[in-house]
Scaffold this motif. Sequence first.
Motif, PDB file in Angstrom:
ATOM      1  N   ALA A   4       7.649-100.407  33.302  1.00 14.36           N
ATOM      2  CA  ALA A   4       8.105 -99.075  33.727  1.00 14.36           C
ATOM      3  C   ALA A   4       8.022 -98.084  32.578  1.00 14.36           C
ATOM      4  N   TRP A   5       8.358 -98.518  31.369  1.00 18.45           N
ATOM      5  CA  TRP A   5       8.306 -97.557  30.275  1.00 18.45           C
ATOM      6  C   TRP A   5       6.873 -97.281  29.856  1.00 18.45           C
ATOM      7  N   ARG A   6       5.962 -98.224  30.039  1.00 17.29           N
ATOM      8  CA  ARG A   6       4.544 -97.916  29.768  1.00 17.29           C
ATOM      9  C   ARG A   6       4.030 -96.877  30.770  1.00 17.29           C
ATOM     10  N   HIS A   7       4.442 -97.023  32.024  1.00 26.43           N
ATOM     11  CA  HIS A   7       4.060 -96.035  33.051  1.00 26.43           C
ATOM     12  C   HIS A   7       4.670 -94.669  32.709  1.00 26.43           C
ATOM     13  N   ALA A   8       5.935 -94.668  32.310  1.00 27.21           N
ATOM     14  CA  ALA A   8       6.613 -93.424  31.939  1.00 27.21           C
ATOM     15  C   ALA A   8       5.936 -92.780  30.735  1.00 27.21           C
ATOM     16  N   ASP A   9       5.616 -93.583  29.721  1.00 25.99           N
ATOM     17  CA  ASP A   9       4.941 -93.050  28.533  1.00 25.99           C
ATOM     18  C   ASP A   9       3.589 -92.448  28.893  1.00 25.99           C
ATOM     19  N   ALA A  10       2.867 -93.094  29.816  1.00 24.62           N
ATOM     20  CA  ALA A  10       1.569 -92.560  30.237  1.00 24.62           C
ATOM     21  C   ALA A  10       1.741 -91.204  30.914  1.00 24.62           C
ATOM     22  N   THR A  11       2.794 -91.058  31.716  1.00 25.02           N
ATOM     23  CA  THR A  11       3.077 -89.767  32.350  1.00 25.02           C
ATOM     24  C   THR A  11       3.365 -88.711  31.286  1.00 25.02           C
ATOM     25  N   ILE A  12       4.234 -89.065  30.341  1.00 27.24           N
ATOM     26  CA  ILE A  12       4.606 -88.121  29.282  1.00 27.24           C
ATOM     27  C   ILE A  12       3.379 -87.708  28.471  1.00 27.24           C
ATOM     28  N   GLU A  13       2.546 -88.669  28.133  1.00 27.58           N
ATOM     29  CA  GLU A  13       1.374 -88.374  27.314  1.00 27.58           C
ATOM     30  C   GLU A  13       0.317 -87.574  28.077  1.00 27.58           C
ATOM     31  N   ALA A  14       0.254 -87.749  29.400  1.00 24.24           N
ATOM     32  CA  ALA A  14      -0.776 -87.077  30.190  1.00 24.24           C
ATOM     33  C   ALA A  14      -0.433 -85.629  30.535  1.00 24.24           C
ATOM     34  N   LEU A  15       0.857 -85.300  30.530  1.00 22.41           N
ATOM     35  CA  LEU A  15       1.283 -83.990  31.015  1.00 22.41           C
ATOM     36  C   LEU A  15       1.830 -83.116  29.900  1.00 22.41           C
TER      37      LEU A  15
END
Length: 194
Positions: A103-114
Motif C-alpha cells: 500500500a505504501w509503494r502504491h501511495a508513494d507512486a501516486t505522490i511521485e506521479a502527481l
Amino acid sequence: MTDDFAKAYLLDDLRWARRALLSKVDGLSEYDARRPLTSTGTNLLGLVKHLTVTEARYLGEVFGRPYPEPLPRWDDPGYANRDDLWVTAQESRADVVAAYERAWRHADATIEALPIDAPGRVPWWPQPDVLLFNVMVHVLTETSRHAGHADILREQLDGVTGVAPGAASGRDDTDWAAHRARVEGAAREAGVGD
C-alpha cells in the motif's frame, strides 16, 4: 518554500512514521502483536492493517489511482470504521506487514506521479474537494497518531520505548521509576481537594 520541497519533506516524514510503526511489532509473539490492549480492542497489528487501508484509499482512489487489491469501502452496507483495526487468526503478521508495504509503494507512486496541487475527491469529508497536499498531511497525521498509539501499546507489553525504529530510550528502569514517582507526586499534589 517550493512545492517540490514541501512534497519531499512530507513524504520523508511519512516514510519515517511508517517505519516507526512497523518497528513496534518487531520481536513480539503473534499473540502480543494482535491482542487487544484497550477497552476498544486497539492492538498493534490492527493499527498496521488500518493504515494499509488508509494509504491505499487516500493516496489511491481519491486521486483516480485505484488500489489493485480489494479494500473495504466506507459506503459498504454494515461497514464500521473499526472493521480494519484487527487481524483474524488466519491473517499472518507477514501478510499484514507485506500488505502495508504494498500500500505504501502504491501511495508513494501516486505522490511521485502527481504535483502537490493535484486535485482529488474525498466524498466522506465535509469539504470533499482536496489537493494532494491536504491528503498527504492527513495521511502523515493519521500515521503519526497511530505510531504514537503503538508506542504506548508496546511499552505496556514489554517496556520497549523509543521514538525511532531500533532506538531505545537511553534510560534504565531505575531512571523511569524515579521519573514516574515524580509525575505521580505532582499529580497527587495538584489533585488535593478533588
